[in-house]
Write a protein that holds these residues in place. Sequence first.
Motif, short mmCIF file in Angstrom:
data_model
loop_
_atom_site.label_atom_id
_atom_site.label_comp_id
_atom_site.label_asym_id
_atom_site.label_seq_id
_atom_site.Cartn_x
_atom_site.Cartn_y
_atom_site.Cartn_z
N HIS A 37 0.64 -1.19 -0.03
CA HIS A 37 -0.04 -0.02 -0.13
C HIS A 37 0.91 1.15 -0.01
O HIS A 37 0.48 2.24 0.66
CB HIS A 37 -1.06 0.15 1.12
CG HIS A 37 -1.59 -1.25 1.34
ND1 HIS A 37 -2.67 -1.59 0.33
CD2 HIS A 37 -1.61 -2.16 1.97
CE1 HIS A 37 -3.25 -2.59 0.74
NE2 HIS A 37 -2.74 -3.34 1.92
N ILE A 38 1.96 1.35 -0.69
CA ILE A 38 2.97 2.31 -0.94
C ILE A 38 2.80 3.13 -2.20
O ILE A 38 2.49 2.23 -3.27
CB ILE A 38 4.23 2.17 -0.57
CG1 ILE A 38 4.53 1.53 0.66
CG2 ILE A 38 5.04 3.16 -1.29
CD1 ILE A 38 5.67 0.85 1.03
N ARG A 39 2.54 4.35 -2.40
CA ARG A 39 2.20 4.77 -3.65
C ARG A 39 3.54 5.11 -4.41
O ARG A 39 4.56 5.31 -3.78
CB ARG A 39 1.54 6.26 -3.48
CG ARG A 39 0.38 6.27 -2.79
CD ARG A 39 -0.46 7.65 -2.57
NE ARG A 39 0.36 8.73 -2.35
CZ ARG A 39 0.28 9.98 -2.60
NH1 ARG A 39 -1.08 10.31 -3.07
NH2 ARG A 39 0.84 11.03 -1.98
N LEU A 40 3.45 4.99 -5.67
CA LEU A 40 4.58 5.06 -6.84
C LEU A 40 4.45 6.38 -7.26
O LEU A 40 3.24 6.82 -7.97
CB LEU A 40 4.70 4.09 -7.72
CG LEU A 40 5.51 4.12 -9.15
CD1 LEU A 40 6.96 4.38 -8.52
CD2 LEU A 40 5.12 3.01 -10.06
N SER A 59 -1.12 -3.80 -11.63
CA SER A 59 -1.39 -5.00 -11.65
C SER A 59 -1.86 -5.46 -10.20
O SER A 59 -2.68 -6.48 -10.26
CB SER A 59 -0.56 -6.11 -12.11
OG SER A 59 0.53 -6.26 -11.28
N LYS A 60 -1.45 -5.05 -9.23
CA LYS A 60 -1.94 -5.11 -7.86
C LYS A 60 -2.97 -4.21 -7.26
O LYS A 60 -2.93 -4.20 -5.90
CB LYS A 60 -0.48 -5.45 -7.00
CG LYS A 60 0.31 -6.75 -7.57
CD LYS A 60 -0.42 -7.75 -7.25
CE LYS A 60 0.44 -9.08 -7.64
NZ LYS A 60 0.08 -10.28 -7.65
N GLY A 61 -3.34 -3.37 -7.91
CA GLY A 61 -4.46 -2.41 -7.39
C GLY A 61 -3.73 -1.27 -6.81
O GLY A 61 -4.14 -0.40 -5.89
N GLY A 62 -2.42 -0.93 -7.00
CA GLY A 62 -1.72 0.11 -6.57
C GLY A 62 -1.89 1.63 -7.06
O GLY A 62 -2.63 1.74 -8.23
N THR A 63 -1.46 2.52 -6.48
CA THR A 63 -1.60 3.95 -7.01
C THR A 63 -0.27 4.55 -7.61
O THR A 63 0.85 4.34 -7.08
CB THR A 63 -2.07 4.90 -5.93
OG1 THR A 63 -3.03 4.47 -5.25
CG2 THR A 63 -2.05 6.37 -6.29
N LYS A 81 -2.14 5.24 -18.45
CA LYS A 81 -2.31 4.30 -17.56
C LYS A 81 -2.37 4.64 -16.09
O LYS A 81 -2.76 4.04 -15.10
CB LYS A 81 -1.79 2.86 -17.67
CG LYS A 81 -2.25 2.17 -18.67
CD LYS A 81 -1.86 0.84 -19.09
CE LYS A 81 -0.26 0.66 -19.35
NZ LYS A 81 0.28 -0.71 -19.48
N SER A 82 -1.57 5.90 -15.78
CA SER A 82 -1.15 6.18 -14.47
C SER A 82 -2.48 6.68 -13.63
O SER A 82 -3.39 7.09 -14.19
CB SER A 82 -0.28 7.63 -14.39
OG SER A 82 0.85 7.10 -14.97
N THR A 83 -2.53 6.58 -12.45
CA THR A 83 -3.57 6.72 -11.74
C THR A 83 -3.89 8.22 -11.50
O THR A 83 -5.02 8.75 -11.67
CB THR A 83 -3.60 6.16 -10.06
OG1 THR A 83 -3.02 4.93 -10.16
CG2 THR A 83 -4.87 6.20 -9.29
N GLU A 84 -2.69 9.15 -11.33
CA GLU A 84 -2.89 10.54 -11.48
C GLU A 84 -1.60 11.11 -12.55
O GLU A 84 -0.29 10.48 -12.25
CB GLU A 84 -2.55 11.12 -10.13
CG GLU A 84 -3.65 10.67 -9.02
CD GLU A 84 -3.44 11.14 -7.74
OE1 GLU A 84 -2.38 12.18 -7.60
OE2 GLU A 84 -3.82 10.50 -6.64
N THR A 85 -2.02 12.13 -13.16
CA THR A 85 -0.73 12.54 -13.86
C THR A 85 -0.81 14.12 -13.42
O THR A 85 -1.84 14.96 -13.56
CB THR A 85 -1.10 12.60 -15.38
OG1 THR A 85 -1.04 11.14 -15.63
CG2 THR A 85 0.08 13.23 -16.08
#
Length: 197
Positions: A37-40, A59-63, A81-85
């Motif tokens: 649960h660590i954001r990249l 693929s593992k539901g990460g941010t 595909k990034s969660t946030e840009t």
Amino acid sequence: MKHDIHTVCVFCASSNQSRPSYYAAAKRLGEILAEEHIRLVYGDGGIGLMGSIADGALSKGGTVIGVIPQFMVDEGWNNPKSTETHVVQTMHERKAYIESISDAMIALPGGIGTLEELAECLTWKQLGIHTKPVVILNTDGYYDPLLAYLDRMVEENMMREIHRTQMFTVVNTPEEVLPALRNAPEWNKTIRREAAI
């Protein structure tokens, strides 16, 4: 000291012609970050090791938070595909923003851009501008020549031993990265007094 890690910055290559083990390590690290649960936070590239670590985390539901200058978006280099840009105007803004939202930094194999980001990150830490843990993932000995060069700096009195041994940690596998970050030597801003030789 046990460091509390919620968001990590990763510097790595955008090259799509690297050896397979580099991609595999990047993807596995992305998976581990998501599982913990660590954001990249990264440069928002969709190919190369950048794409691999993002794919692993997603693929593992990460941010996955991408930070990219407008001119790179104009070239189509961003990762949709990034969660946030977060789009910034310059490379300097990109690096400053990434550092500001990260609890730690990780360097994977990369080119001149990755080297520049890692060098600036270590320079800032040496000067006490930040005190965050830094880990180099030395997949297949990629960073061995750089580590030898840093040893030469110490030998030639261009760098203090404390900066070579305590500013960053070197590991060989993705599984070692988070323990190394969490257990990194404590660093504080008063250490800048040691910057001059």
